[in-house]
Every structure is written in C-alpha cells, then in structure tokens.
Design a protein around this motif. Structure first.
Motif, PDB file in Angstrom:
ATOM      1  N   THR A 284      -0.262   0.628 -10.608  1.00 54.86           N
ATOM      2  CA  THR A 284      -1.053   1.611  -9.870  1.00 54.86           C
ATOM      3  C   THR A 284      -1.320   2.848 -10.700  1.00 54.86           C
ATOM      4  O   THR A 284      -2.441   3.384 -10.690  1.00 54.86           O
TER       5      THR A 284
ATOM      6  N   MET B 100       2.095   1.842  -3.444  1.00 60.38           N
ATOM      7  CA  MET B 100       1.021   2.302  -4.318  1.00 60.38           C
ATOM      8  C   MET B 100       0.726   3.773  -4.057  1.00 60.38           C
ATOM      9  O   MET B 100       0.490   4.548  -4.978  1.00 60.38           O
ATOM     10  N   LYS B 101       0.739   4.143  -2.782  1.00 60.28           N
ATOM     11  CA  LYS B 101       0.412   5.532  -2.442  1.00 60.28           C
ATOM     12  C   LYS B 101       1.491   6.503  -2.879  1.00 60.28           C
ATOM     13  O   LYS B 101       1.233   7.695  -2.970  1.00 60.28           O
TER      14      LYS B 101
ATOM     15  N   ASP C  66      -1.004  11.375  -7.754  1.00 60.55           N
ATOM     16  CA  ASP C  66      -2.447  11.437  -8.019  1.00 60.55           C
ATOM     17  C   ASP C  66      -3.207  10.224  -7.525  1.00 60.55           C
ATOM     18  O   ASP C  66      -4.248   9.875  -8.071  1.00 60.55           O
ATOM     19  N   VAL C  67      -2.689   9.553  -6.536  1.00 59.47           N
ATOM     20  CA  VAL C  67      -3.426   8.420  -5.979  1.00 59.47           C
ATOM     21  C   VAL C  67      -4.006   8.829  -4.639  1.00 59.47           C
ATOM     22  O   VAL C  67      -3.277   9.235  -3.738  1.00 59.47           O
ATOM     23  N   SER C  68      -5.332   8.752  -4.516  1.00 52.14           N
ATOM     24  CA  SER C  68      -5.938   9.187  -3.256  1.00 52.14           C
ATOM     25  C   SER C  68      -6.281   7.988  -2.386  1.00 52.14           C
ATOM     26  O   SER C  68      -5.589   7.688  -1.433  1.00 52.14           O
ATOM     27  N   CYS C  69      -7.348   7.273  -2.731  1.00 54.96           N
ATOM     28  CA  CYS C  69      -7.770   6.150  -1.897  1.00 54.96           C
ATOM     29  C   CYS C  69      -7.620   4.840  -2.658  1.00 54.96           C
ATOM     30  O   CYS C  69      -7.811   4.790  -3.869  1.00 54.96           O
ATOM     31  N   ILE C  70      -7.269   3.818  -1.911  1.00 50.47           N
ATOM     32  CA  ILE C  70      -7.126   2.501  -2.524  1.00 50.47           C
ATOM     33  C   ILE C  70      -7.956   1.500  -1.736  1.00 50.47           C
ATOM     34  O   ILE C  70      -7.832   1.390  -0.510  1.00 50.47           O
ATOM     35  N   ASN C  71      -8.777   0.764  -2.477  1.00 54.44           N
ATOM     36  CA  ASN C  71      -9.612  -0.262  -1.885  1.00 54.44           C
ATOM     37  C   ASN C  71      -8.747  -1.398  -1.335  1.00 54.44           C
ATOM     38  O   ASN C  71      -7.686  -1.683  -1.868  1.00 54.44           O
ATOM     39  N   GLN C  72      -9.272  -2.054  -0.280  1.00 55.83           N
ATOM     40  CA  GLN C  72      -8.529  -3.180   0.297  1.00 55.83           C
ATOM     41  C   GLN C  72      -8.357  -4.295  -0.732  1.00 55.83           C
ATOM     42  O   GLN C  72      -7.298  -4.936  -0.800  1.00 55.83           O
TER      43      GLN C  72
ATOM     44  N   ILE D 220       4.677  -2.460  -9.238  1.00 55.23           N
ATOM     45  CA  ILE D 220       3.545  -1.967  -8.460  1.00 55.23           C
ATOM     46  C   ILE D 220       3.186  -0.544  -8.877  1.00 55.23           C
ATOM     47  O   ILE D 220       2.003  -0.215  -9.078  1.00 55.23           O
TER      48      ILE D 220
ATOM     49  N   SER E 253      -4.901   4.100 -11.646  1.00 55.91           N
ATOM     50  CA  SER E 253      -5.277   5.427 -11.172  1.00 55.91           C
ATOM     51  C   SER E 253      -5.795   6.284 -12.316  1.00 55.91           C
ATOM     52  O   SER E 253      -6.773   7.030 -12.174  1.00 55.91           O
TER      53      SER E 253
ATOM     54  N   LYS F  63     -12.793   8.245  -7.095  1.00 55.59           N
ATOM     55  CA  LYS F  63     -11.653   8.611  -6.255  1.00 55.59           C
ATOM     56  C   LYS F  63     -10.929   7.382  -5.710  1.00 55.59           C
ATOM     57  O   LYS F  63      -9.750   7.454  -5.385  1.00 55.59           O
ATOM     58  N   THR F  64     -11.632   6.285  -5.584  1.00 56.64           N
ATOM     59  CA  THR F  64     -11.012   5.113  -4.968  1.00 56.64           C
ATOM     60  C   THR F  64     -10.691   4.083  -6.019  1.00 56.64           C
ATOM     61  O   THR F  64     -11.540   3.697  -6.826  1.00 56.64           O
ATOM     62  N   ILE F  65      -9.454   3.598  -5.975  1.00 58.11           N
ATOM     63  CA  ILE F  65      -9.038   2.533  -6.883  1.00 58.11           C
ATOM     64  C   ILE F  65      -9.560   1.216  -6.322  1.00 58.11           C
ATOM     65  O   ILE F  65      -9.286   0.876  -5.167  1.00 58.11           O
ATOM     66  N   ASN F  66     -10.309   0.490  -7.143  1.00 59.17           N
ATOM     67  CA  ASN F  66     -10.823  -0.796  -6.651  1.00 59.17           C
ATOM     68  C   ASN F  66     -10.192  -1.957  -7.426  1.00 59.17           C
ATOM     69  O   ASN F  66      -9.358  -1.756  -8.309  1.00 59.17           O
TER      70      ASN F  66
ATOM     71  N   HIS G 230      -9.437   8.083 -12.650  1.00 52.57           N
ATOM     72  CA  HIS G 230      -9.649   9.508 -12.909  1.00 52.57           C
ATOM     73  C   HIS G 230     -10.553   9.719 -14.100  1.00 52.57           C
ATOM     74  O   HIS G 230     -11.421  10.593 -14.108  1.00 52.57           O
TER      75      HIS G 230
ATOM     76  N   ARG H 121       0.830  -1.205   0.000  1.00 52.93           N
ATOM     77  CA  ARG H 121       0.000   0.000   0.000  1.00 52.93           C
ATOM     78  C   ARG H 121       0.865   1.255   0.000  1.00 52.93           C
ATOM     79  O   ARG H 121       0.572   2.231  -0.693  1.00 52.93           O
TER      80      ARG H 121
ATOM     81  N   GLU I  36      -8.701   3.033   5.223  1.00 49.70           N
ATOM     82  CA  GLU I  36      -7.463   3.788   5.043  1.00 49.70           C
ATOM     83  C   GLU I  36      -7.218   4.656   6.268  1.00 49.70           C
ATOM     84  O   GLU I  36      -8.085   4.810   7.115  1.00 49.70           O
TER      85      GLU I  36
END
Lengths: 118, 267
Positions: B97, A30-31, A35-41, B93, B101, B110-113, B105, A27, B225
């Motif tokens: 990502t 990835m962060k 431009d990466v805000s939230c990442i799902n589990q 990775i 991402s 907003k959330t990457i799934n 966008h 994680r 998070e």
C-alpha cells in the motif's frame, strides 16, 4: 421469494470474486498506512488476492526450504530462515527475527564487552 | 525465574538490535516456550515502534487455512508460525500500500487503483503475482458488472441482512397530546416485517452508520468508501424515508384513535 433471490445473487458474485480473506479488514489495514486517502474497490480486491498468493508462497517456500520436510511441521524458525535467505521476503526480517537462547545471547554479549575492553 | 527472564527479555529487546551486528535476535526462554517468545517479540515491537501499537491483523483462521492448503496434506503448522504469518501478512499489505500510495502521489492522484497495486507488486519483487492477479481482476470485473445490474436489490439486500438487528429496534416518535405537551412515544415496528423497504427505514436515522457497519461486515457489497453513498441508493433511501415518514405519522395517529391528529389539525 425476493429475499432468497437477492442472497443467492450476492453469494454467487462473492463466489466469483472468490476471496477467502475479508476485504473489509484488508481495507482497514491499507488505510492504516500514512498518507492514504481513498482506495479503489479493485485495489482492495487485488491486494486481498495478492495476500492469499503471498501466504501460499511464504508457507510453501518455508516448508520446503526449512526443516519442515523432515519434521513435517512448519515452524517459526523455518519462516525466519526463509525471510533471511529469500530476496523477496527480505522486508520481513524486521518482524521475523531469529531466536537464540538467553544464555547464548549473554555469552555473545560478554564476548563483545571483552572485545571492547581489549 | 521464567517470569523474570521474560520481563528482562522485553527490556533487552531494545538493546538487541544495537549490540548484535548483522543479525536481529530475539531472546528465548531456555525451556523453549514458543508462545512466550512471541509475546515478548510483540512487546518489543510495541516498545521499538509506537506506530505499530494498533496493528490490525487478518483473522488467523483464514490465514491458517490458506497455509494448510499450500503445504502437503500431511504437514502441520506450529501455532507461533501461524501467528507469525498473520503479522507478515499485515506487513505485506502495508508494504504494498505504501508503495502504491507513493506512486499515486507522484502522479497527483488521490485514489489508489488496481494499476497502482500491480505496479507496486512488480516494483517490490512480486512480479510473479502480477499475471494471475490480472486474471482474477478480470473475473472480479465481470462479477461486479453482474452485481451492478441488480443495484436496487443489493440495497434491499442490505436492509434484509440487517433485519435481524432491526426487529426489536424501537422507533421514537414525537407526539403532541391534547394538553399540548409533547410526549415521546416508543413505537415498535415489528409489524412492518413483511416490507423490506420498511426495515431499511427503521434504521434510516442511522443510515451512514449502517452502511459503514455493512461495509465492515461484508466489504464486497459496498462500492464506495465511507462517506460516499451510492447515488441511486441514496436518492432511493431519501424517497423511501419521505414516504415512510408520512405513513408513520398517519399510523401513529390511528394508534391514538384519530384524536391527537384531529386536535393538531384543528389548532
């Protein structure tokens, strides 16, 4: 004992998920992308599993294609060769440059300068 | 001599890409010291691309283990190969990502799934991973469902895991002595070991930090998070906090033989 019950349950869940790489670290990486805000589990889990598959894939390809079969050792040059030869691993060419000896480099540099002069 | 060549290597790495057409090359000391070359390689990257100064890698032991399992039993792996794959992994990775991402966008999310990740894989040429990953995802979802059934014990488990750190944590209590001056009293709460809820309360003032700490230690346990807490756990913690604050205050009073408590109430 409630303590051991809880621990067992968590261990079982982790085992079912069966990841051998730390998801927290994945994680973090990835962060660190822009431009990466939230990442799902789920996304983190999938990336972690994909990374495991990637490592296996890369190691196996490099070992089989390179000199590994002869020397029984997976070396850096095997990885560099695989990165250049395989389309899937092309994105690694920037961080897997091939190595040459310094004298060879200086020789080719000289040749280049001679070409420029001519 | 070797030392000189390695330093010049670093500075020349920046020139390498421009002079050599086609291939990328890294200089290697004549005695073929793999580790030094790798160091130069890293320095060269640091000079070339400042964004990579804080590269984070996965633990090399884990990576090496996976590699070992992939090649035949009798095979060996060079040390620089292990380090190299470590870097490749971080690159992979980031690669996935950024692609996921971008898609996110585009769709104004907003959330990457998980779907974004799978899509990114197939786009970037890793479609052979997609099918096995879908199976793993199924297993994961089942495992998570099982865990959610024990949501409360999980937060207690969190407290239990941190118990080792919390034993000697002193809790400061403000106290007004008979002469009206406030004294800060350090109360050691080791006597509360038996109650898991209390262990959690000892750290309640640093609750966010602890959740983050637990998340960093074991990502599987956290569903949310940083900055988001499980609503059930949060309200539970608030409730426990209020209850335990009251009990805590009473205990402090008892510790000082009622005097202070009654002095305050009589004022």
């Amino acid at each position: 004992m409630s303590e051991t019950n809880v621990e067992n349950k968590v261990e079982r869940a982790a085992h079912n998920k069966s990841v051998s790489l730390p998801m927290s670290r994945v994680r973090l990486i990835m962060k660190s992308s822009p431009d990466v805000s939230c990442i799902n589990q789920e996304a983190i889990f999938l990336t972690t599993k994909a990374t495991e598959l990637f490592v296996q894939h890369l190691a196996m390809s490099s070992y089989n294609n390179g000199s590994g079969k002869d020397t029984n050792t997976l070396s850096y040059s095997d990885l560099a060769d695989t990165a250049e030869d395989t389309e899937t691993f092309q994105f690694l060419t920037d961080i897997l440059p091939k190595k040459i000896l310094a004298r060879d480099y200086l020789k080719s540099l000289q040749e280049l300068e001679e070409d420029d002069d001519n | 001599m070797d030392g000189d060549s390695t330093t010049t290597d670093t500075s020349q790495l920046g020139i390498t890409g421009e002079y050599m057409a086609g291939g990328h090359y890294v200089l290697q000391a004549p005695d073929d010291d793999g580790d030094d070359s790798l160091h130069d390689h890293e320095d060269g990257n640091g000079c070339k691309d400042n964004l990579r100064e804080q590269d984070i890698y996965l633990p090399i032991a884990n990576v090496a283990r996976i590699m070992k399992n992939a090649i035949p039993q009798t095979g060996k792996i060079a040390k620089d190969a292990k380090e190299c794959v470590q870097e490749c992994v971080s690159e992979f990775i980031s690669f996935i990502t950024s692609e996921a991402s971008e898609r996110c966008h585009q769709e104004k999310r907003k959330t990457i799934n998980g779907e974004d990740i799978l899509f990114a894989m197939s786009t970037l040429g890793f479609d052979m991973y997609v099918e096995p990953l879908k199976l793993y995802l199924q297993k994961f979802r089942e495992a998570m469902k099982g865990e959610k059934g024990i949501a409360v014990p999980v937060s207690e488990g969190l407290g239990e895991e941190l118990a080792d750190d919390s034993f000697s944590n002193p809790l400061s209590g403000g106290l007004i002595s008979p002469d009206g001056q406030q004294q800060n009293v350090m109360v050691y709460t080791t006597s509360y070991q038996q109650l898991p809820g209390v262990q959690q309360i000892q750290l309640v003032s640093h609750l966010e930090k602890i959740y983050l700490h637990a998340a960093l230690e074991d990502g599987e346990m956290m569903d949310y998070e940083q900055g988001e807490n499980h609503p059930l756990a949060e309200s539970l913690n608030l409730y426990i906090f209020l209850v335990m604050s009251v009990i805590h205050a009473v205990v402090i009073c008892y510790h000082y033989n009622f005097k202070v408590c009654w002095v305050i109430s009589s004022d």
